[in-house]
Motif scaffolding. Structure first.
Motif, short mmCIF file in Angstrom:
data_model
loop_
_atom_site.label_atom_id
_atom_site.label_comp_id
_atom_site.label_asym_id
_atom_site.label_seq_id
_atom_site.Cartn_x
_atom_site.Cartn_y
_atom_site.Cartn_z
N MET A 1 37.89 27.88 28.61
CA MET A 1 38.19 27.75 29.74
C MET A 1 38.38 29.43 30.17
O MET A 1 38.64 30.47 29.48
N LYS A 2 37.82 29.62 31.57
CA LYS A 2 37.92 30.85 32.21
C LYS A 2 39.22 31.32 32.27
O LYS A 2 40.05 30.77 32.83
N SER A 3 39.42 32.59 31.70
CA SER A 3 41.10 33.01 31.63
C SER A 3 41.20 34.29 32.23
O SER A 3 40.32 35.15 32.82
N LEU A 4 42.36 34.49 32.92
CA LEU A 4 42.71 35.98 33.37
C LEU A 4 43.56 36.53 32.36
O LEU A 4 44.44 35.82 31.73
N SER A 5 43.33 38.01 32.29
CA SER A 5 44.32 38.83 31.59
C SER A 5 45.57 38.88 32.21
O SER A 5 45.94 38.47 33.35
N LYS A 6 46.49 39.03 31.42
CA LYS A 6 47.97 39.01 31.87
C LYS A 6 48.32 39.89 33.03
O LYS A 6 49.09 39.43 34.18
N ASN A 7 47.67 40.90 33.08
CA ASN A 7 47.81 41.95 34.26
C ASN A 7 46.58 42.25 35.16
O ASN A 7 46.19 43.26 35.56
N TRP A 8 45.77 41.03 35.50
CA TRP A 8 44.56 41.20 36.02
C TRP A 8 44.65 41.85 37.46
O TRP A 8 43.61 42.49 38.03
N PHE A 9 45.79 41.63 38.21
CA PHE A 9 45.93 42.24 39.53
C PHE A 9 46.16 43.54 39.57
O PHE A 9 46.00 44.05 40.70
N ILE A 10 46.28 44.45 38.28
CA ILE A 10 46.55 45.66 38.35
C ILE A 10 45.66 46.41 37.53
O ILE A 10 45.84 47.65 37.48
N GLU A 11 44.72 45.82 36.98
CA GLU A 11 44.03 46.41 35.95
C GLU A 11 42.65 46.77 36.69
O GLU A 11 42.17 46.14 37.69
N GLY A 12 42.06 48.12 36.33
CA GLY A 12 40.88 48.34 36.90
C GLY A 12 41.11 48.77 38.15
O GLY A 12 42.15 49.21 38.74
N ALA A 13 39.98 48.64 39.01
CA ALA A 13 39.95 48.78 40.47
C ALA A 13 40.99 48.17 41.42
O ALA A 13 40.90 46.93 41.13
N ILE A 14 41.71 48.68 42.06
CA ILE A 14 42.84 47.87 42.77
C ILE A 14 42.17 47.45 43.95
O ILE A 14 42.19 48.12 45.07
N ASP A 15 41.21 46.65 44.20
CA ASP A 15 40.36 46.27 45.37
C ASP A 15 40.78 44.68 45.62
O ASP A 15 40.34 43.79 44.73
N PHE A 16 41.04 44.39 46.91
CA PHE A 16 41.48 43.21 47.34
C PHE A 16 40.14 42.01 47.02
O PHE A 16 40.41 40.81 46.43
N GLU A 17 39.12 42.65 47.65
CA GLU A 17 37.99 41.56 47.71
C GLU A 17 37.49 41.34 46.01
O GLU A 17 37.13 40.06 45.79
N ASN A 37 41.80 15.38 34.56
CA ASN A 37 43.03 15.04 34.18
C ASN A 37 43.07 15.73 32.94
O ASN A 37 43.90 15.24 31.88
N HIS A 38 42.70 16.79 32.66
CA HIS A 38 42.83 17.79 31.80
C HIS A 38 43.98 18.78 31.94
O HIS A 38 43.71 19.60 32.79
N LEU A 39 45.29 18.56 31.45
CA LEU A 39 46.49 19.20 31.90
C LEU A 39 46.51 20.44 31.26
O LEU A 39 46.91 21.61 31.56
N TYR A 40 46.15 20.57 29.82
CA TYR A 40 46.70 21.84 28.82
C TYR A 40 45.28 22.14 28.15
O TYR A 40 44.62 21.31 27.75
N PRO A 41 45.30 23.70 28.11
CA PRO A 41 46.19 24.53 28.57
C PRO A 41 46.23 24.99 29.85
O PRO A 41 47.09 25.88 30.15
N ASN A 42 45.53 24.38 30.79
CA ASN A 42 45.50 24.68 32.08
C ASN A 42 46.49 24.91 33.09
O ASN A 42 46.78 26.12 33.59
N LEU A 43 47.44 23.79 33.06
CA LEU A 43 48.52 24.06 33.74
C LEU A 43 49.63 25.12 33.25
O LEU A 43 49.99 25.66 33.92
N ALA A 44 50.01 25.09 31.88
CA ALA A 44 50.74 26.18 31.46
C ALA A 44 50.31 27.57 31.70
O ALA A 44 51.23 28.45 32.06
N ASP A 45 48.84 27.54 31.49
CA ASP A 45 48.38 29.17 31.91
C ASP A 45 48.47 29.32 33.40
O ASP A 45 49.04 30.48 33.53
N LEU A 46 48.29 28.53 34.13
CA LEU A 46 48.38 28.64 35.58
C LEU A 46 49.86 29.10 35.94
O LEU A 46 50.10 29.98 36.72
N ILE A 47 50.77 28.24 35.40
CA ILE A 47 52.19 28.76 35.88
C ILE A 47 52.60 29.86 35.20
O ILE A 47 53.38 30.52 35.89
N PHE A 48 51.93 30.29 33.96
CA PHE A 48 52.45 31.66 33.16
C PHE A 48 51.98 32.73 34.51
O PHE A 48 52.50 33.54 34.62
N HIS A 49 50.76 32.60 34.88
CA HIS A 49 50.24 33.88 35.88
C HIS A 49 50.96 33.71 37.02
O HIS A 49 51.30 34.85 37.56
#
Length: 238
Positions: A1-17, A37-49
């Motif tokens: 599953m393609k994942s996001l780091s915990k702080n993806w939105f403030i890591e590296g360049a702060i660029d909206f696009e 209909n694959h719920l896990y770990p996708n739903l839990a990961d999404l709610i975490f973010h």
């Protein structure tokens, strides 16, 4: 599953696009899993973010909740200085808030889709005790039937209680014991007797039969939902 780091939105360049591109790629994959209909770990990961964004938005000064865990003191101080510079830079903070607002709006429909799938799977489940249930039913077994599939799974479970300052939570640990094909000999009742005979560490176990009307992906959907439903069923009955 393609994942996001915990702080993806403030890591590296702060660029909206750029952050928008990263987010949409992540959500595209999440929705592909939901389409199957694959719920896990996708739903839990999404709610975490989503909750992580909400927490950052509401608690910008609580650094411990905004940056990665297990940092050295020097690393933490460096991040603290970086964060302070962000706070003092109105342009940067406005861009972060723009990213957070956009991300939360995009994540919410996907979360609702996941919750609808979860609710549907849960509505298809029936849970029945097998034989006499002991006074403390927090250790035992459950059998799981997945729609019309011939194989039933037998799991040992242990329910534990976790507490924090605000609430109490029950968790469940399971391990696969065996599989069987149900027939006039292999009934949940006979399986329970075999387990008591062969597994002496639980001489008087609770046992439940969990059955789904419809077949779902086992590891990604049915088993996680069945576990949570069983915890609630036992907690409500205790």
């Amino acid at each position: 599953m393609k994942s996001l780091s915990k702080n993806w939105f403030i890591e590296g360049a702060i660029d909206f696009e750029h952050k928008k591109y990263v987010l949409l790629g992540y959500l595209q994959e999440i929705n592909r899993h939901f389409d199957k209909n694959h719920l896990y770990p996708n739903l839990a990961d999404l709610i975490f973010h989503y909750n992580n964004l909400l927490e950052f938005k509401n608690n910008k000064t609580v650094l411990q909740h905004s940056f990665p865990q297990r940092l050295s003191k020097a690393d933490f101080e460096a991040l603290k200085l970086t964060y302070q510079r962000m706070v003092q830079d109105d342009v940067t903070m406005n861009e972060i808030e723009h990213i957070i607002g956009y991300a939360m709006r995009k994540m919410d429909p996907a979360i609702q889709t996941g919750k609808h799938i979860y609710d549907f799977v849960e509505s298809c489940l029936d849970i029945d005790p097998v034989g006499v249930v002991p006074l403390l039913p927090y250790n035992g077994y459950f059998t799981l039937r997945n729609g019309s599939q011939k194989t039933n799974w037998v799991y040992e479970y242990q329910i534990t209680l976790f507490e924090n300052a605000d609430d109490k939570y029950r968790g469940i640990h399971i391990s696969l014991v065996d599989t069987f094909e149900p027939n006039f000999v292999n009934t949940p009742e006979s399986i329970k007797l075999q387990l008591i005979k062969n597994r002496k560490h639980l001489p008087n176990p609770a046992m439940y039969h969990v059955q789904s009307e419809i077949s779902f992906p086992l590891e990604e959907t049915l088993l996680p939902v069945a576990k949570r439903s069983l915890v609630r069923y036992i907690s409500d009955a205790a």
